[in-house]
Design an enzyme around this catalytic site. Structure first.
Site, PDB file in Angstrom:
ATOM      1  N   HIS A 172       0.858  -1.182   0.000  1.00 55.84           N
ATOM      2  CA  HIS A 172       0.000   0.000   0.000  1.00 55.84           C
ATOM      3  C   HIS A 172       0.897   1.235   0.000  1.00 55.84           C
ATOM      4  CE1 HIS A 172       1.096   0.159   4.219  1.00 55.84           C
ATOM      5  NE2 HIS A 172       0.565  -1.046   4.430  1.00 55.84           N
ATOM      6  N   GLN A 203       9.167  -2.248  16.269  1.00 54.54           N
ATOM      7  CA  GLN A 203       9.997  -2.984  15.310  1.00 54.54           C
ATOM      8  C   GLN A 203      11.250  -2.187  14.947  1.00 54.54           C
ATOM      9  OE1 GLN A 203       8.525  -5.550  11.927  1.00 54.54           O
ATOM     10  NE2 GLN A 203       8.818  -3.642  10.825  1.00 54.54           N
ATOM     11  N   ASP A 259       5.345   0.805  12.707  1.00 55.19           N
ATOM     12  CA  ASP A 259       5.717  -0.321  13.571  1.00 55.19           C
ATOM     13  C   ASP A 259       6.889   0.130  14.443  1.00 55.19           C
ATOM     14  OD1 ASP A 259       3.992  -2.601  12.378  1.00 55.19           O
ATOM     15  OD2 ASP A 259       4.870  -1.615  10.656  1.00 55.19           O
ATOM     16  N   SER A 273      -1.626  -3.538   5.780  1.00 50.87           N
ATOM     17  CA  SER A 273      -2.155  -4.604   4.919  1.00 50.87           C
ATOM     18  C   SER A 273      -3.392  -5.223   5.553  1.00 50.87           C
ATOM     19  CB  SER A 273      -1.091  -5.677   4.692  1.00 50.87           C
ATOM     20  OG  SER A 273       0.082  -5.082   4.173  1.00 50.87           O
ATOM     21  N   HIS A 309       4.078   1.320   2.184  1.00 50.76           N
ATOM     22  CA  HIS A 309       5.240   0.626   1.603  1.00 50.76           C
ATOM     23  C   HIS A 309       5.851   1.469   0.473  1.00 50.76           C
ATOM     24  CE1 HIS A 309       2.726  -2.996   2.915  1.00 50.76           C
ATOM     25  NE2 HIS A 309       3.840  -3.169   3.590  1.00 50.76           N
TER      26      HIS A 309
HETATM   27  P1  AMP Z   1       4.899  -5.050   6.501  1.00 46.70           P
HETATM   28  O1  AMP Z   1       4.680  -5.438   5.076  1.00 46.70           O
HETATM   29  O2  AMP Z   1       3.629  -4.772   7.245  1.00 46.70           O
HETATM   30  O3  AMP Z   1       5.845  -5.967   7.225  1.00 46.70           O
HETATM   31  O4  AMP Z   1       5.624  -3.631   6.468  1.00 46.70           O
HETATM   32  C1  AMP Z   1       6.824  -3.448   5.748  1.00 46.70           C
HETATM   33  C2  AMP Z   1       7.399  -2.093   6.088  1.00 46.70           C
HETATM   34  O5  AMP Z   1       6.456  -1.081   5.735  1.00 46.70           O
HETATM   35  C3  AMP Z   1       7.667  -1.934   7.584  1.00 46.70           C
HETATM   36  O6  AMP Z   1       8.885  -1.212   7.760  1.00 46.70           O
HETATM   37  C4  AMP Z   1       6.486  -1.140   8.049  1.00 46.70           C
HETATM   38  O7  AMP Z   1       6.734  -0.365   9.209  1.00 46.70           O
HETATM   39  C5  AMP Z   1       6.246  -0.245   6.848  1.00 46.70           C
HETATM   40  N1  AMP Z   1       4.882   0.267   6.873  1.00 46.70           N
HETATM   41  C6  AMP Z   1       3.742  -0.445   7.029  1.00 46.70           C
HETATM   42  N2  AMP Z   1       2.671   0.379   7.063  1.00 46.70           N
HETATM   43  C7  AMP Z   1       3.156   1.649   6.937  1.00 46.70           C
HETATM   44  C8  AMP Z   1       2.557   2.934   6.919  1.00 46.70           C
HETATM   45  N3  AMP Z   1       1.236   3.108   7.028  1.00 46.70           N
HETATM   46  N4  AMP Z   1       3.361   4.016   6.760  1.00 46.70           N
HETATM   47  C9  AMP Z   1       4.706   3.846   6.661  1.00 46.70           C
HETATM   48  N5  AMP Z   1       5.330   2.662   6.668  1.00 46.70           N
HETATM   49  C10 AMP Z   1       4.569   1.565   6.810  1.00 46.70           C
END
Ligand code: AMP
Length: 291
Positions: A45, A164, A161, A197, A48
């Protein structure tokens, strides 16, 4: 191979094997290129994509991984039904000028017999780590493996996150990974809900109710900006907003030290306000910096 400017090369290459990834990375490094890396679990989204766009600005080559990491899901969690959209993800990555899209199978990263894992210690056991036992050990293990495979000079993560990012910085320091960690602001929907997601699980009234999370954080920020109150009162202000939303069940709210995540007792320095709540079938997390 000359160092490629992200997006100006011969187009995106999809890689599923570690061996092939290593060859591509070695070629980029031999040519003096610098790799900016965005690890994800896919179903991409705008959050990412903001990381990918920044990666293009800071590397000569942009690598994105899409890997739904089984190690970071608990037995009662949604690994099987975690949203997956490989076609859409490929299109988005190609459109953003990604050079290498690494999409390994689970058995490529964790073949039968895989046994070695990273243990994060205290910072992985509080807050999200308390609610999701073993989660951050799983995150740290896969990120360590991905860093060893991709060998990036820069890796980009979202503030969404927050814990994280603290875990990753700890991992990089403790295991001496030679990589710069960049953390980018949370991208939000128009009503303030942090993009995720898992938001696609939110339907109807639950989706509307989910906006209370960010409202609570903004309320806390407003109370803090008006001056004075100690962190407990700022937490309480946010809590009232969540509790006014009957569909939402608060799990935790904590004013924490931005580096250690220990609870803060005073307002001497900026802190991060972290919260987690359930609405309908979904567990949501969000955070905001205060001061
Ligand atoms: P994920 O696919 O959920 O593991 O996220 C992958 C990366 O995208 C991680 O570093 C998340 O912190 C970042 N991320 C997820 N959602 C957002 C958001 N709304 N804004 C900024 N970064 C995000």
């Amino acid at each position: 191979m000359s160092p490629r400017r992200a997006g100006s090369g011969p187009g995106m290459e999809r890689v599923t094997r570690i061996r092939v990834m290593r060859e591509r990375i070695a070629a980029i490094h031999r040519a003096g290129g610098k790799i900016a890396f965005v690890p994800t679990m896919g179903a991409l989204h705008e959050g990412h994509l903001s990381l990918i766009r920044e990666a293009r600005r800071c590397g000569t080559a942009t690598a994105v991984s899409i890997f739904v990491n089984p190690l970071q899901f608990g037995p009662a969690e949604d690994f099987e039904r975690y949203p997956r959209d490989p076609e859409g993800d490929r299109e988005k990555c190609a459109a953003e000028g990604v050079d290498l899209l690494f999409e390994p199978e689970a058995a490529e990263i964790f073949p039968p017999g895989h046994a070695t894992t990273v243990r994060m210690g205290p910072v992985g056991e509080i807050l999200e780590g308390a609610a999701r036992s073993g989660h951050f050990d799983g995150v740290a293990t896969v990120v360590a493996k991905l860093f060893l495979i991709v060998q990036p000079q820069v890796a980009l993560f979202g503030q969404k996150d927050y814990q994280q990012t603290v875990v990753i910085r700890r991992l990089v320091r403790d295991l001496d990974f030679d990589v710069k960690i960049a953390v980018l602001p949370t991208v939000r929907e128009p009503d303030g809900l942090a993009m995720s997601s898992r938001n696609r699980y939110l339907k109807g009234e639950d989706r509307k109710a989910a906006a209370a999370l960010y409202r609570a954080l903004r309320e806390a920020q407003a109370v803090a900006a008006a001056g004075g109150p100690d962190p407990r009162k700022i937490e309480a202000a946010a809590k009232r907003v969540i509790e006014a939303e009957p569909r939402m069940a608060l799990e935790y709210i904590r004013a924490a030290d931005p580096e250690t995540l220990a609870p803060v007792e005073t307002r001497d320095k900026p802190f991060v306000l972290l919260l987690a709540a359930r609405v309908g079938p979904v567990r949501l997390i969000d955070n905001i910096m205060i001061g």
